[in-house]
Design an enzyme around this catalytic site. Structure first.
Site, mmCIF file in Angstrom:
data_model
loop_
_atom_site.group_PDB
_atom_site.id
_atom_site.type_symbol
_atom_site.label_atom_id
_atom_site.label_comp_id
_atom_site.label_asym_id
_atom_site.label_seq_id
_atom_site.Cartn_x
_atom_site.Cartn_y
_atom_site.Cartn_z
ATOM 1 N N ARG A 171 0.607 -1.190 0.088
ATOM 2 C CA ARG A 171 -0.008 0.135 -0.132
ATOM 3 C C ARG A 171 0.890 1.509 -0.092
ATOM 4 O O ARG A 171 0.692 2.578 -0.207
ATOM 5 C CB ARG A 171 -0.807 0.206 1.255
ATOM 6 C CG ARG A 171 -1.686 0.889 0.728
ATOM 7 C CD ARG A 171 -3.116 0.519 2.518
ATOM 8 N NE ARG A 171 -3.010 0.609 3.473
ATOM 9 C CZ ARG A 171 -3.543 1.145 4.968
ATOM 10 N NH1 ARG A 171 -4.352 0.208 4.447
ATOM 11 N NH2 ARG A 171 -3.455 1.470 5.629
ATOM 12 N N LYS A 186 10.647 -0.624 6.156
ATOM 13 C CA LYS A 186 11.193 -0.695 7.150
ATOM 14 C C LYS A 186 9.887 -2.072 8.330
ATOM 15 O O LYS A 186 9.097 -1.279 8.773
ATOM 16 C CB LYS A 186 11.999 -0.245 8.370
ATOM 17 C CG LYS A 186 12.230 -0.863 10.014
ATOM 18 C CD LYS A 186 12.157 0.066 10.641
ATOM 19 C CE LYS A 186 11.040 -0.497 11.019
ATOM 20 N NZ LYS A 186 10.654 -1.507 12.064
ATOM 21 N N PRO A 187 9.850 -3.148 7.615
ATOM 22 C CA PRO A 187 8.641 -3.895 8.467
ATOM 23 C C PRO A 187 9.001 -4.076 10.105
ATOM 24 O O PRO A 187 10.400 -4.261 10.554
ATOM 25 C CB PRO A 187 9.377 -5.380 7.549
ATOM 26 C CG PRO A 187 10.791 -5.781 7.390
ATOM 27 C CD PRO A 187 10.906 -4.182 6.806
ATOM 28 N N GLU A 262 -0.869 6.458 9.194
ATOM 29 C CA GLU A 262 -2.295 5.812 9.150
ATOM 30 C C GLU A 262 -2.000 4.645 11.016
ATOM 31 O O GLU A 262 -1.144 3.897 11.060
ATOM 32 C CB GLU A 262 -1.912 4.512 8.045
ATOM 33 C CG GLU A 262 -1.736 5.252 6.470
ATOM 34 C CD GLU A 262 -3.406 5.635 7.024
ATOM 35 O OE1 GLU A 262 -3.761 5.157 7.367
ATOM 36 O OE2 GLU A 262 -4.160 5.904 5.278
ATOM 37 N N ARG A 290 -12.350 -10.935 11.198
ATOM 38 C CA ARG A 290 -10.718 -11.055 10.400
ATOM 39 C C ARG A 290 -9.541 -10.885 10.862
ATOM 40 O O ARG A 290 -9.478 -9.787 11.474
ATOM 41 C CB ARG A 290 -10.915 -9.857 9.554
ATOM 42 C CG ARG A 290 -10.681 -9.733 7.893
ATOM 43 C CD ARG A 290 -11.178 -8.874 6.967
ATOM 44 N NE ARG A 290 -10.871 -7.737 7.083
ATOM 45 C CZ ARG A 290 -9.956 -7.132 6.713
ATOM 46 N NH1 ARG A 290 -8.606 -7.629 5.593
ATOM 47 N NH2 ARG A 290 -9.630 -5.812 6.940
ATOM 48 N N CYS A 296 -6.527 -2.631 12.247
ATOM 49 C CA CYS A 296 -7.030 -1.473 12.843
ATOM 50 C C CYS A 296 -8.611 -1.389 12.599
ATOM 51 O O CYS A 296 -8.867 0.119 13.288
ATOM 52 C CB CYS A 296 -5.916 -0.435 11.985
ATOM 53 S SG CYS A 296 -5.774 -0.642 10.434
HETATM 54 P P1 NAD Z 1 3.720 0.239 16.899
HETATM 55 O O1 NAD Z 1 3.300 0.941 16.491
HETATM 56 O O2 NAD Z 1 4.268 -0.571 17.732
HETATM 57 O O3 NAD Z 1 5.064 -1.267 15.113
HETATM 58 C C1 NAD Z 1 4.818 0.173 13.788
HETATM 59 C C2 NAD Z 1 5.746 0.029 13.259
HETATM 60 O O4 NAD Z 1 6.772 0.980 14.078
HETATM 61 C C3 NAD Z 1 7.120 -1.593 13.121
HETATM 62 O O5 NAD Z 1 7.482 -0.825 12.314
HETATM 63 C C4 NAD Z 1 7.612 -0.900 14.846
HETATM 64 O O6 NAD Z 1 8.693 -1.318 14.355
HETATM 65 C C5 NAD Z 1 7.926 0.160 14.008
HETATM 66 N N1 NAD Z 1 8.255 0.957 15.648
HETATM 67 C C6 NAD Z 1 8.492 0.602 17.106
HETATM 68 N N2 NAD Z 1 9.024 2.003 17.103
HETATM 69 C C7 NAD Z 1 9.637 2.725 16.539
HETATM 70 C C8 NAD Z 1 10.330 3.617 16.568
HETATM 71 N N3 NAD Z 1 10.934 3.928 18.263
HETATM 72 N N4 NAD Z 1 10.603 4.954 15.828
HETATM 73 C C9 NAD Z 1 10.915 3.732 14.615
HETATM 74 N N5 NAD Z 1 9.743 3.150 14.520
HETATM 75 C C10 NAD Z 1 9.215 2.515 15.655
HETATM 76 O O7 NAD Z 1 2.953 -1.026 15.718
HETATM 77 P P2 NAD Z 1 2.485 -2.389 16.150
HETATM 78 O O8 NAD Z 1 2.215 -3.508 16.881
HETATM 79 O O9 NAD Z 1 3.162 -2.989 14.766
HETATM 80 O O10 NAD Z 1 0.706 -2.777 15.225
HETATM 81 C C11 NAD Z 1 -0.353 -2.179 15.459
HETATM 82 C C12 NAD Z 1 -0.994 -1.049 15.261
HETATM 83 O O11 NAD Z 1 -0.539 -0.785 14.333
HETATM 84 C C13 NAD Z 1 -2.352 -0.928 15.604
HETATM 85 O O12 NAD Z 1 -2.711 0.128 16.921
HETATM 86 C C14 NAD Z 1 -2.702 -0.573 14.557
HETATM 87 O O13 NAD Z 1 -4.288 0.212 14.552
HETATM 88 C C15 NAD Z 1 -2.091 0.122 13.696
HETATM 89 N N6 NAD Z 1 -2.139 -0.105 12.174
HETATM 90 C C16 NAD Z 1 -2.891 0.708 11.914
HETATM 91 C C17 NAD Z 1 -3.942 0.654 10.166
HETATM 92 C C18 NAD Z 1 -4.198 2.027 9.491
HETATM 93 O O14 NAD Z 1 -4.264 1.987 8.149
HETATM 94 N N7 NAD Z 1 -4.701 2.877 9.690
HETATM 95 C C19 NAD Z 1 -3.138 -0.147 9.530
HETATM 96 C C20 NAD Z 1 -2.421 -1.316 10.329
HETATM 97 C C21 NAD Z 1 -2.150 -1.129 11.892
#
Ligand code: NAD
Length: 488
Positions: A171, A186-187, A262, A290, A296
């Site tokens: 996306r 960066k995954p 997002e 799902r 999210c």
């Molecule tokens: P997260 O914020 O913990 O991690 C997301 C990404 O950020 C990961 O790649 C992680 O390694 C990175 N990250 C973490 N700390 C960081 C830092 N200090 N600097 C840079 N990168 C950092 O979120 P998660 O637990 O992986 O995912 C769940 C969250 O994502 C939920 O809140 C969900 O709603 C949200 N989400 C939103 C959408 C959307 O389109 N709005 C889609 C999918 C997930």
């Protein structure tokens, strides 16, 4: 290049996929590596290269060097690479689904659905690459000609979460490439294999070296800081939690860096008085379950008209009890595991808190032992304002809150800092749409359990995000407009 082999896996073969960093078109091993686990068995399945700050700098240099030539390619040439990527991804859908199911834990059907959805971003943005429209007109005062052009912004830094490891990557990558940008992906450390597979697939689709670089890391903070401080990086596109998104916005403020965000959700699901209960349960099952609730977009709080609440609760409980819970990679599974024991613990902690607040927590079946599984739960006697209504649950837990009047339901739905998605179920489609227009969320699904579509703008209001992905807006996250005034 280091590849996965059957010997790398503990419970069953994993598709062959690269395990090193992708920088400048080369697969680069590192001395540090980290372990990826299958959350269904808690067994290691791969050892992946762990990027450090110097790898981040090398990736920025590679993306920067590749930018000029890629931006100079004709839109049609860029579109053709995306079209081939779409074809490859569809052809290899089962490979991708197996990687996702094994590293993320989600059910096979969700994993396969994700790959097909992810591939559609390549197709949609192949079509969009050749349709960017500018503007050419006489100023209202007649004193000049206004010319507006859209140019690729430059090197894009893309950060993705673990819950949709393929779709959240495509996306962002697809519109970035369509626009003429290069990027560094960066995954999340939980799910790097899918991202590496996508990097490899893009190379095989004919993408020039350095246009997409992939950096798995267990050090997201320092690696991101090194990338974002580099003046050669022009934009950040982040998908993840609201707190991490906010901290990235704060740390990029010094550079006034353009950002797309997002972020998290807290989706209300409204069942109106005239709704058909069976239909409402069917829709709730999809909206809640799902991706195992780790979305999210997942229905987070279910507001049900008081006249239907008992019946809805009974039928939803029965539907949850029938779900086949098991390892994601088993095609019979309907509800997989959480991505990690950390996420599993978070859900169990939330349920304990809900009980302490007076809610009645009903486990609808037992969860399998041995992995990061969470049973499906229905939670009764929840009041608006309780923890379950103000926290993004991100798992298979459905709190039910009855309401008496639709205005009260709308007020409670909007009473949150988040505004990603809402759901409305009503026998009257017109009423559903009228209620949708009163809801403070970027997206509303009326009488549907899903709405994501690469051709539609995905994104949130309020603290759920900035910008939109997909649709006609998506490519503009990676373009900037230039206005030229001329006397013609
Ligand atoms: P997260 O914020 O913990 O991690 C997301 C990404 O950020 C990961 O790649 C992680 O390694 C990175 N990250 C973490 N700390 C960081 C830092 N200090 N600097 C840079 N990168 C950092 O979120 P998660 O637990 O992986 O995912 C769940 C969250 O994502 C939920 O809140 C969900 O709603 C949200 N989400 C939103 C959408 C959307 O389109 N709005 C889609 C999918 C997930």
């Amino acid at each position: 290049m280091t590849l996965t082999t059957c010997a790398d896996t503990v419970s069953g073969p994993l598709p062959r996929t690269p395990l090193d960093l992708l920088v400048g078109g080369n697969w680069q091993p590192t001395t540090d590596r980290f372990t990826v686990e299958d959350p269904a068995t808690l067994s290691p399945i791969a050892r992946v290269a762990d990027a450090h700050e110097d790898d981040a700098q090398a990736a920025v240099a590679a993306a920067h060097d590749a930018f000029g030539p890629w931006a100079d390619r004709s839109p049609r040439e860029r579109a053709e690479v995306l079209r081939r990527a779409h074809e490859l991804m569809v052809a290899e859908a089962e490979t991708g689904a197996l990687l996702i199911a094994r590293e993320n834990g989600k059910a096979w059907r969700d994993a396969l659905g994700e790959v097909v959805y992810a591939a559609e971003f390549f197709r949609w943005f192949a079509e969009e690459a050749v349709r960017v429209q500018g503007d050419f007109r006489t100023a209202p005062g007649g004193d000049k000609t206004i010319i507006v052009d859209h140019r690729p912004i430059g090197v894009a830094y893309l950060i993705t979460p673990w819950n949709f490891p393929a779709a959240m990557a495509t996306r962002k990558i697809a519109p970035a490439l369509a626009a003429g940008c290069t990027c560094i992906l960066k995954p999340a450390a939980e799910t790097p294999l899918t991202a590496l597979w996508i990097g490899d697939l893009l190379q095989r689709a004919g993408l020039p070296a350095g246009v997409v670089n992939v950096l798995p890391t267990t050090r997201p903070g320092p690696v991101s800081d090194a990338i974002l401080a580099d003046p050669r990086v022009a934009t950040l596109s982040f998908t993840g939690s609201t707190p991490v998104g906010k901290s990235l916005m704060a740390s990029t403020a010094d550079r006034a860096l353009r950002v797309s965000m997002e972020l998290g959700g807290n989706a209300p699901f409204l069942v109106l008085e005239d709704a058909d209960v069976d239909q409402a349960v069917e829709i709730a099952l999809v909206a809640k379950m799902r991706n195992g609730g780790s979305a999210c977009t997942a229905a987070n709080r279910l507001y049900v008209h008081a006249s239907l609440a008992d019946e809805f609760g009974r039928r939803l409980t029965a539907a949850f009890a029938r779900l086949r819970v098991g390892p994601g990679a088993d095609p019979a599974t309907e509800l997989g595991s959480m991505v990690s024991t950390r996420e599993q613990r978070k859900i169990h902690d939330l349920l304990e808190l809900a009980e302490a607040e007076g809610a009645r927590v009903a486990r609808t079946q037992a969860a399998p032992a041995g992995g990061a599984f969470v049973a499906p739960y229905v939670v009764h006697d929840v009041h608006h304002g309780d923890t379950l209504t103000s926290t993004e649950i991100f798992g298979p837990v459905a709190p039910l809150i009855p309401f008496d009047h639709v205005d009260e339901a709308v007020r409670m739905a909007n009473d949150t800092p988040f505004g990603l998605i809402s759901y409305v179920v009503s026998a009257d489609q017109g009423q559903g749409i009228r209620i949708a227009r009163r809801l403070e969320s970027g997206m509303v699904a009326v009488n549907r359990g899903t709405l994501s579509d690469p051709a539609a703008p995905f994104g949130g209001m309020k603290e759920s995000g900035i910008g939109r992905e997909g649709g006609f807006a998506g490519i503009h996250e990676f373009l900037e407009s230039q206005y030229i005034a001329a006397d013609l």
